[in-house]
Scaffold this active site. Sequence first.
Site, PDB file in Angstrom:
ATOM      1  N   HIS A  39      16.633 -21.592  15.921  1.00  0.00           N
ATOM      2  CA  HIS A  39      17.002 -20.633  15.274  1.00  0.00           C
ATOM      3  C   HIS A  39      16.202 -19.422  15.610  1.00  0.00           C
ATOM      4  O   HIS A  39      15.381 -19.265  16.277  1.00  0.00           O
ATOM      5  CB  HIS A  39      16.757 -20.741  13.673  1.00  0.00           C
TER       6      HIS A  39
ATOM      7  N   GLU B   6      14.659 -17.197  14.222  1.00  0.00           N
ATOM      8  CA  GLU B   6      13.215 -16.686  13.727  1.00  0.00           C
ATOM      9  C   GLU B   6      12.251 -17.684  14.534  1.00  0.00           C
ATOM     10  O   GLU B   6      11.285 -17.134  14.995  1.00  0.00           O
ATOM     11  CB  GLU B   6      13.166 -17.292  12.372  1.00  0.00           C
TER      12      GLU B   6
END
Length: 156
Positions: A54, A56
């Site tokens: 992801h 992040e």
Amino acid sequence: MKPADIDFMRLALDEARKGAAAGEVPVGAILVRAGQIIGRGFNQPISSHDPSAHAEMVALRQAAAAEANYRLPGTTLYVTLEPCTMCTGLLVHSRIQRLVFGASEPRSGAVVSRSQILQQPWLNHRIEVEGGVLADECGAVLTEFFRARRAKTDPS
């Protein structure tokens, strides 16, 4: 909201657009310490064959490698979409100081929309949260991506 929040969120939106151009769900992230970007990323689970890639995760991995430290205190993460459960746990383990996100994620957001993980009393680290920064722009990038994807698969 701090004055630089909008500028850094715009950079996270640039990352999200890179993801969209690569055929990934357009979520972007920027990690900042003392006004300097130390990590950046966009969703890459499809292209990297990694379900944990992801935006992040990509940004924090980059920063941790550059800093030679798995802890990233004193940092702010800017992300265009409210983090999921996995990424919210990552933020706690990384010891980031502040999370700034754009659009809420009503189905699987783990910060304010669903499980409110960061508010759990058993956590040993607290993170300051600011949501809704450029929420309309962040949401529009996602909406347009999925609209275009549906148009490609629509047989009519």
